[in-house]
Design a protein around this motif. Structure first.
Motif, short mmCIF file in Angstrom:
data_model
loop_
_atom_site.label_atom_id
_atom_site.label_comp_id
_atom_site.label_asym_id
_atom_site.label_seq_id
_atom_site.Cartn_x
_atom_site.Cartn_y
_atom_site.Cartn_z
N THR A 132 -9.63 6.63 0.13
CA THR A 132 -9.62 5.25 -0.38
C THR A 132 -8.64 4.35 0.37
O THR A 132 -8.59 3.15 0.12
CB THR A 132 -9.25 5.23 -1.88
OG1 THR A 132 -7.88 5.69 -2.04
CG2 THR A 132 -10.17 6.14 -2.69
N LEU A 169 0.05 -0.86 -4.73
CA LEU A 169 -1.32 -0.36 -4.73
C LEU A 169 -1.28 1.10 -4.29
O LEU A 169 -1.18 1.41 -3.10
CB LEU A 169 -2.20 -1.19 -3.79
CG LEU A 169 -2.48 -2.64 -4.20
CD1 LEU A 169 -1.31 -3.55 -3.84
CD2 LEU A 169 -3.73 -3.15 -3.51
N GLU A 170 -1.29 2.00 -5.25
CA GLU A 170 -1.10 3.42 -4.95
C GLU A 170 -2.36 4.06 -4.37
O GLU A 170 -3.48 3.74 -4.78
CB GLU A 170 -0.67 4.17 -6.21
CG GLU A 170 0.71 3.76 -6.71
CD GLU A 170 1.23 4.69 -7.78
OE1 GLU A 170 1.27 5.92 -7.52
OE2 GLU A 170 1.58 4.20 -8.86
N VAL A 171 -2.15 4.99 -3.44
CA VAL A 171 -3.23 5.73 -2.81
C VAL A 171 -3.22 7.14 -3.37
O VAL A 171 -2.34 7.94 -3.06
CB VAL A 171 -3.07 5.76 -1.27
CG1 VAL A 171 -4.20 6.56 -0.63
CG2 VAL A 171 -3.01 4.34 -0.70
N ASP A 219 -9.95 0.98 2.08
CA ASP A 219 -10.34 -0.03 1.10
C ASP A 219 -9.11 -0.64 0.44
O ASP A 219 -9.06 -1.86 0.21
CB ASP A 219 -11.25 0.58 0.04
CG ASP A 219 -12.65 0.87 0.55
OD1 ASP A 219 -13.04 0.25 1.57
OD2 ASP A 219 -13.34 1.72 -0.04
N ILE A 220 -8.13 0.18 0.11
CA ILE A 220 -6.91 -0.33 -0.52
C ILE A 220 -6.14 -1.22 0.46
O ILE A 220 -5.60 -2.27 0.07
CB ILE A 220 -6.04 0.83 -1.03
CG1 ILE A 220 -6.75 1.54 -2.19
CG2 ILE A 220 -4.67 0.34 -1.46
CD1 ILE A 220 -6.05 2.80 -2.67
N ARG A 236 -7.82 -4.53 0.57
CA ARG A 236 -7.54 -5.25 -0.68
C ARG A 236 -6.15 -5.89 -0.62
O ARG A 236 -5.97 -7.05 -1.02
CB ARG A 236 -7.64 -4.29 -1.85
CG ARG A 236 -7.36 -4.93 -3.21
CD ARG A 236 -7.48 -3.91 -4.31
NE ARG A 236 -6.84 -4.35 -5.52
CZ ARG A 236 -6.37 -3.54 -6.46
NH1 ARG A 236 -6.46 -2.22 -6.31
NH2 ARG A 236 -5.81 -4.02 -7.55
N ASN A 270 1.68 5.07 -0.15
CA ASN A 270 1.11 6.40 0.12
C ASN A 270 2.20 7.38 0.52
O ASN A 270 2.03 8.20 1.40
CB ASN A 270 0.06 6.29 1.24
CG ASN A 270 -0.81 7.53 1.33
OD1 ASN A 270 -1.00 8.24 0.34
ND2 ASN A 270 -1.33 7.82 2.51
N VAL A 311 0.88 -1.17 0.00
CA VAL A 311 0.00 0.00 0.00
C VAL A 311 0.92 1.23 0.00
O VAL A 311 1.59 1.52 0.99
CB VAL A 311 -0.92 0.00 1.23
CG1 VAL A 311 -1.80 1.25 1.23
CG2 VAL A 311 -1.78 -1.26 1.25
#
Length: 317
Positions: free
Chosen positions: A48, A41-43, A51-52, A55, A12, A10
């Motif tokens: 969001t 998985l970029e924020v 949720d990310i 995931r 960020n 994740v």
């Protein structure tokens, strides 16, 4: 943990002071050199992030992989909350302003070094705090401290994300008017106390407690949390207490109350039907009282450096 476990990251870092493009390249290059499968998985929108995080954890569960948080304290907290009950390994690439969680666990803020820990580290069970079911890794607080954090965000947007800006903002907040809370406290043994205080601070990070000079630092590594509160005090008195903390002498200040506990219920004796402003690892929210604090029954399966010298270097940074 599989030696070739895929990493679901994740990402960020853009919200902090790092260079997102350079960080992404460093992570990708290191993963490819090691022959490790990974996914970033970029924020793009902070809303969001939960949720990310969920995931990433789901992917780690399905593919026997590692859930990873790359970012500041808020990102680490959110991914930790998602991964806690899954019992999957948890990796951290810390990029926060103070980096207490990373440093306390020997995780470097240097992206290249922290990626190497992700690739070759060992698992260390790590204690997690809960406040009304919400996870906190470093601290939780009621009263003045959440106000300090809100003001700090305003200063950061104007002057940048640096430690000196955070300290300047805190001093500015402390010197303004503040309210005192009348709180009833009850611990896991049924012991009760009435406390009037501008703020109640609960620590779950030995390094932070050591730096301000509180003797409960070792307790937070053995199933306890540390409570810190101040007796009614003037604005100038609060500023003096902050100075004591900066010098690592907070325990010797006569207006400070500090104690260790496993569980604590906090009930406001005024306005007890109103939600209370709280902060967890730098994020502000409102919770309905009573406020219940304790240690989570599960531990995070945190990846930390195998080399003790490397871990100590990060701790002292």
């Amino acid at each position: 943990m599989r030696p070739d476990a895929p990493c679901f990251i994740v990402f960020n870092i853009g919200s902090g002071h790092g260079d997102p493009a350079a960080a992404k390249k460093t992570i990708a290059d290191a993963m490819r050199r090691a022959g490790r499968e990974f996914e970033l998985l970029e924020v793009d929108d902070p809303k969001t992030l939960p949720d990310i995080a969920r995931r990433a954890v789901q992917m780690a569960v399905e593919r026997d992989g590692i859930a990873v948080a790359a970012g500041g304290d808020g990102t680490i907290n959110t991914v930790a909350a998602a991964v806690l009950e899954s019992e999957r390994p948890f990796g951290v690439l810390p990029q926060g302003t103070f980096n207490y969680f990373g440093r306390a666990n020997g995780l470097s803020q240097n992206i290249e070094e922290s990626v190497q820990t992700l690739l070759s580290g060992r698992i260390q069970p790590t204690q997690v705090g809960l406040i009304n079911g919400r996870v906190f890794l470093v601290n939780a607080s009621i009263g003045l401290y959440p106000r300090i954090l809100e003001d700090r965000e305003v200063f950061k947007k104007r002057y940048g994300r640096h430690r000196i800006v955070a300290l300047w903002s805190a001093a500015s907040t402390v010197l303004r008017r503040h309210r005192h809370w009348l709180l009833q406290l009850e611990d896991e043994r049924g012991r009760e106390a009435i406390l009037q205080t501008p703020t109640l601070f609960v620590g779950n990070n030995a390094l932070q407690l050591e730096q301000v000079g509180l003797p409960q630092a070792p307790d937070v590594e053995t199933g306890f949390l540390a409570g810190v509160a101040m007796k009614p005090i003037s604005r100038w008195g609060l500023f003096q207490l902050a100075f004591h903390g900066a010098l690592g002498r907070l325990a010797h200040a006569h207006k400070v109350i500090h104690f260790a506990f496993r569980e604590l219920t906090v009930t406001p004796l005024r306005h007890h039907h109103q939600p209370m402003k709280i902060a967890t690892d730098g994020e502000v929210a409102y919770l309905q009282p009573p406020i219940r604090l304790g240690v989570a029954p599960q531990s995070l399966q945190l990846l930390v450096p195998r080399d003790p010298a490397e871990a100590e270097k990060a701790r002292q940074a």
